[in-house]
Design a protein around this motif. Structure first.
Motif, short mmCIF file in Angstrom:
data_model
loop_
_atom_site.label_atom_id
_atom_site.label_comp_id
_atom_site.label_asym_id
_atom_site.label_seq_id
_atom_site.Cartn_x
_atom_site.Cartn_y
_atom_site.Cartn_z
N GLY A 34 0.82 -1.20 0.00
CA GLY A 34 0.00 0.00 0.00
C GLY A 34 0.85 1.25 0.00
N ASP A 35 0.23 2.35 -0.35
CA ASP A 35 0.94 3.62 -0.46
C ASP A 35 0.42 4.60 0.59
OD1 ASP A 35 2.42 5.78 -1.17
OD2 ASP A 35 1.44 6.12 -3.11
N PRO A 36 1.21 4.93 1.61
CA PRO A 36 0.74 5.88 2.64
C PRO A 36 0.53 7.28 2.09
CG PRO A 36 3.08 5.41 2.92
CD PRO A 36 2.57 4.45 1.89
N LEU A 37 1.15 7.62 0.96
CA LEU A 37 0.97 8.95 0.38
C LEU A 37 -0.46 9.16 -0.09
CD1 LEU A 37 4.26 9.42 -1.69
CD2 LEU A 37 3.76 10.15 0.65
N ARG A 38 -1.12 8.09 -0.47
CA ARG A 38 -2.51 8.21 -0.90
C ARG A 38 -3.40 8.63 0.26
NH1 ARG A 38 -5.41 6.96 -5.23
NH2 ARG A 38 -3.54 6.14 -6.26
N SER A 39 -3.05 8.18 1.47
CA SER A 39 -3.82 8.58 2.65
C SER A 39 -3.64 10.07 2.92
CB SER A 39 -3.36 7.76 3.87
OG SER A 39 -3.97 8.22 5.05
N TYR A 40 -2.46 10.59 2.63
CA TYR A 40 -2.16 12.00 2.93
C TYR A 40 -2.65 12.93 1.82
CZ TYR A 40 0.45 15.83 5.09
OH TYR A 40 0.79 17.00 5.72
N TYR A 41 -2.43 12.52 0.57
CA TYR A 41 -2.73 13.42 -0.55
C TYR A 41 -3.93 12.98 -1.38
CZ TYR A 41 1.76 15.67 0.33
OH TYR A 41 2.81 16.34 0.91
N GLY A 42 -4.44 11.78 -1.14
CA GLY A 42 -5.58 11.32 -1.91
C GLY A 42 -5.23 11.05 -3.37
N ASP A 43 -6.13 11.45 -4.26
CA ASP A 43 -5.93 11.21 -5.69
C ASP A 43 -4.83 12.08 -6.31
OD1 ASP A 43 -7.94 9.34 -5.59
OD2 ASP A 43 -9.52 10.77 -6.18
N GLN A 44 -4.36 13.08 -5.57
CA GLN A 44 -3.28 13.92 -6.09
C GLN A 44 -1.98 13.12 -6.31
OE1 GLN A 44 -2.69 17.37 -3.63
NE2 GLN A 44 -4.86 17.94 -3.65
N VAL A 45 -1.87 11.99 -5.63
CA VAL A 45 -0.66 11.17 -5.77
C VAL A 45 -0.47 10.73 -7.21
CG1 VAL A 45 0.45 9.02 -5.03
CG2 VAL A 45 -0.81 10.40 -3.39
#
Length: 330
Positions: A34-45
């Motif tokens: 999984g990608d923790p950046l998706r939790s922080y930035y959402g679809d902007q990743v």
């Protein structure tokens, strides 16, 4: 004095177990896909370049080796800083602070009601052993204990929320009614019912067996010979003798109640620590997951150690053996 050193020993063990728990959870959460950046930035990743992702991971401290990340997290946690929640964009301490009261209300209410009803139900079945009442309650309790809690929750939601529309099926209170006692009670009815039904017979059956064992003791025959009523024998003598075992069971059952509360919170979308645990694991919110696991682990470990200390304190024979073991040179 011996009890004091026993407590000190248990505290050291508690700290060691919490450190081990945090280490295991930290590594497993980081190694999970999984990608923790998706939790922080959402679809902007998806629109980020490789260079931007590297820069963001560096800002969040995710570009370092896992052992180094754990070292930094532990140093900050000792100081009371558990980091920022990737999902909520604020301190994880603040997020937990906004939810723990709801879990406390639900968990503590179910805990007290379950053991109160278990005591009354267990005693009523024990004094009517092998009667039609005892057989019916035993059969119904056994059947309910075999049904998963989430299935009972869905059936209750279907009946009382969907078909009858008399009780809410989610949340801890109505919109803008956080201070309304009636709203909170209405939202607690279904989750409390599920929790109580899921645990009641397990403990009631335990109480029933304890009282049946007490009824076989010689002092019960002596009390009956003195002319005491069954009510006096049960509540003045048998209850006092089985209370140490009952209190120990209450302490040991804390992890069981916590686990059931977390599951029910997720089913009813109840804004408590259980729902936070599921969301933090789902969205790889590492810092929030770590704090929640440490809090849960703390209560689970404390309940286990408290049950051992309670057993030593309430049981004179256990206290005597503990002192003898402490004086033994081996």
């Amino acid at each position: 004095m011996q009890l004091f050193w026993t407590i000190c020993k248990k505290i050291v063990q508690l700290i060691g177990m919490l450190l081990l728990l945090s280490f295991v959870v930290f590594y497993i959460s980081r190694l999970a896909p999984g990608d923790p950046l998706r939790s922080y930035y959402g679809d902007q990743v998806e629109r980020m370049t490789t260079e931007q992702k590297i820069q963001v991971k560096e800002q969040l401290g995710l570009n370092q080796p896992i052992y180094r990340q754990y070292q930094i997290w532990l140093q900050n946690a000792i100081k009371g800083n558990f980091g920022i929640s990737f999902q909520y964009k604020q301190s994880v301490s603040v997020v937990v602070k906004n939810h723990w009261v709801n879990t406390l209300i639900l968990g503590l209410s179910s805990y007290l009601l379950t053991f109160l009803l278990a005591l009354l139900l267990g005693v009523s079945c024990a004094v009517r052993e092998d009667s039609w009442y005892d057989k019916i309650i035993c059969n119904i309790g056994t059947a309910l204990s075999c049904i998963p809690s989430f299935w009972i929750a869905l059936i209750l939601i279907l009946i009382f929320s969907v078909n009858l529309s008399v009780l809410p099926s989610f949340g801890a209170y109505g919109v803008g009614q956080s201070g309304s006692l009636i709203s909170r009670i209405n939202h607690l009815i279904l989750p409390l019912t599920v929790l109580i039904l899921g645990h009641l017979w397990y403990y009631a059956y335990f109480v029933r067996n304890l009282f049946l064992e007490e009824f076989q003791q010689d002092y019960v025959l002596f009390c009956r010979a003195k002319g005491l009523t069954s009510h006096q024998i049960v509540w003045k003598h048998c209850l006092r003798n089985m209370l140490p075992s009952y209190f120990s069971m209450m302490v040991i059952s804390i992890p069981h109640i916590i686990g059931g509360t977390y599951i029910v919170e997720q089913v009813f979308s109840y804004p408590g620590l259980g729902k936070l645990c599921f969301e933090s694991a789902k969205y790889h919110d590492y810092n929030l997951l770590m704090l929640l696991c440490c809090i849960t682990g703390f209560f689970v470990l404390c309940s286990s150690m408290l049950s051992q200390l309670l057993s030593i304190w309430l049981n004179p024979q256990t206290r005597k053996e503990s002192r003898m073991n402490a004086k033994s040179p081996i």
